[in-house]
Design a protein around this motif. Structure first.
Motif, mmCIF file in Angstrom:
data_model
loop_
_atom_site.group_PDB
_atom_site.id
_atom_site.type_symbol
_atom_site.label_atom_id
_atom_site.label_comp_id
_atom_site.label_asym_id
_atom_site.label_seq_id
_atom_site.Cartn_x
_atom_site.Cartn_y
_atom_site.Cartn_z
ATOM 1 N N TYR A 170 4.309 -21.371 -8.585
ATOM 2 C CA TYR A 170 3.117 -21.316 -9.426
ATOM 3 C C TYR A 170 3.458 -21.702 -10.861
ATOM 4 O O TYR A 170 2.717 -22.468 -11.512
ATOM 5 N N GLY A 193 3.568 -25.310 -11.526
ATOM 6 C CA GLY A 193 2.329 -26.072 -11.383
ATOM 7 C C GLY A 193 1.876 -26.293 -9.960
ATOM 8 O O GLY A 193 0.891 -27.004 -9.726
ATOM 9 N N GLN A 194 2.543 -25.683 -8.986
ATOM 10 C CA GLN A 194 2.150 -25.818 -7.593
ATOM 11 C C GLN A 194 1.178 -24.699 -7.206
ATOM 12 O O GLN A 194 1.161 -23.636 -7.822
#
Length: 486
Positions: free
Chosen positions: A113, A116-117
């Motif tokens: 997270y 950026g996932q």
């Protein structure tokens, strides 16, 4: 003078130090053969120090369970229980992760997270987590099943930790904070339900499941339980007050946003929220305040994280693991074994799991209706105010604990730390304790320090034993029901 059945501090002292010796042995087992990131899971006996780790583990678990069981009627005092449970936690705070690799999944999901996932769409392997080799293979390609609030906490740990070790330390501190929050709430809940605080504190905090799995294993169940008990405490102390209902709803909403299991408590929390007489308008009024706060909290955490409700889809993958420690799964195994003898292909496990979930839904409705009926009956009973003040929270808290116990028993998957869900609530509300203390003691022996489960080596005999136990319990319950009817 001590109460009947309760040991004095002098006579209880051996249990304190036997349990501490057990905790030290468990800590040693963690260093010899715990869940280390750089050591691939090879099984407890094939690792270089695996046999020594297993022997320390079994001896330590036996000592802790024995000491806990010896004082199941209650510690000499609440303070004594807190001090002893704290002593037992010290060796488990400084050992590598124990009995499960879930904490590495948390770390990788937080890293994903922060990078950026979306952990609800991409598994930690595909996200490129640098610590993916430490994650159990079965969970490397599955989406995260945890709520957005915990994903945010895990991401914060990954950012501030600066590496795997720092991240694990912060995740363990989260778990410790959850246990401490639960410890602060237990006396208030026990007093509200008319249960001895010395017994509630002992059963909940000195349980080996709490030290081994919630603290040393750093499971996020600790955070969920801390928030859950805090929300319930606010409700039983300040029922019906709008400001308190909003605070309790926020706490319960955060608990659900950590782990969805907390949702089964919400209908019973609505009963605890009612002020005055139990009527449908009062339930809609006070339960509406509570439910609204829960929904707003879930919405806010989903929006702030930018993840929405994607975590709901991840829940469907939590049943990928099949073990006989789950009663519905065990029955499915036995049905498959019988079917194979008759030439049929295995396929009963999904069916028995689906039937169990339907049974759970019906049982939760029955538990709620029985609690509502009992509380409505209190409207017309002329008793002293003190007795009513105890009866109301006891009914709601006990019903919530029973709901969690039913959820654990009928869930598609069972892990030992799941037993802490009902344990902590029932410790502060149930008058009879053996029926949930015995399963918690047995669950303490179901894992090994490297995360291997005993179920892995005993699939067929374990499934048969679990099925026979269910049949015996069903027969016993049926006879008791018929006796009450007569």
């Amino acid at each position: 003078m001590s109460e009947p059945g309760v040991l004095t501090e002098g006579r209880a002292r051996p249990a304190r130090y036997l349990g501490l010796a057990g905790a030290v042995l468990l800590g040693v087992a963690g260093w010899l053969g715990g869940v280390l990131a750089q050591v691939p899971p090879t099984g407890p006996w094939s690792a270089p120090r695996g046999p020594a780790a297993t022997i320390c583990w079994l001896a330590g678990t036996a000592l802790m369970v024995g000491a806990w069981w010896a004082l199941r009627a209650g510690a000499p005092s609440t303070r004594w229980a807190y001090v002893t449970a704290g002593l037992w936690l010290l060796p488990l705070l400084v050992t590598p992760p124990l009995a499960s690799r879930d904490v590495y999944s948390y770390a990788c999901q937080g890293w994903s997270y922060a990078a950026g996932q979306d952990p609800y769409r991409v598994g930690v392997a595909a996200a490129g987590c640098p610590w993916v080799d430490a994650v159990a293979p079965i969970w490397r390609d599955t989406p995260a099943p945890y709520g957005p609030f915990f994903v945010l906490l895990a991401a914060l740990a990954a950012v501030l930790g600066g590496g795997l070790t720092g991240t694990l330390v912060l995740l363990r501190l989260y778990a410790l904070a959850g246990v401490l929050l639960a410890a602060l709430c237990l006396p208030g809940l026990a007093r509200a339900a008319g249960v001895p605080t010395r017994r509630a504190a002992w059963l909940a905090l000195a349980s080996p499941l709490v030290g081994v799995h919630l603290v040393a294993g750093a499971h996020n169940d600790a955070v969920m339980l801390g928030l859950l008990l805090f929300g319930l405490l606010v409700l039983v102390r300040l029922p019906g007050k709008p400001r308190a209902l909003v605070v309790a709803g926020m706490l319960l909403g955060l608990a659900v946003a950590v782990k969805a299991t907390a949702v089964v408590v919400l209908p019973f929390a609505a009963l605890a929220a009612v002020r005055g007489r139990y009527t449908w308008p009062a339930l809609l009024r006070d339960g509406g305040w509570l439910g609204g706060a829960v929904l707003v909290t879930l919405a806010v955490t989903s929006v702030l994280s930018g993840l929405g409700l994607g975590w709901v889809g991840g829940l469907a993958r939590s049943g990928d693991s099949e073990q006989w420690t789950s009663p519905p799964t065990a029955v499915g195994f036995v049905v498959d074994y019988v079917g194979e003898l008759a030439g049929h292909r295995p396929g009963a496990v999904p069916v028995t799991r689906a039937v169990a979930l339907l049974a759970l839904a019906g049982l939760l409705v029955v538990l709620w209706w029985r609690a509502w009926t009992a509380l409505r009956r209190l409207n017309d009973v002329r008793q002293r105010v003190h007795r009513l003040a105890v009866a109301r929270p006891r009914v709601t808290l006990l019903s919530a604990g029973l709901a969690l116990a039913a959820t654990v028993a009928l869930a598609p998957v069972f892990h030992p730390w799941y037993a802490t869900w009902p344990l902590l609530v029932l410790a502060g509300s149930a008058t009879r304790t053996t029926w949930f203390v015995v399963p918690a003691a047995v669950a303490s022996f179901l894992t090994l320090p490297d995360g291997t489960t005993v179920a892995r080596y005993s699939k067929a005999p374990g499934a048969l034993a679990m099925t026979v136990l269910l049949v015996v319990l069903a027969g016993w319950a049926s006879r008791g029901w018929r006796a009450r009817r007569r």
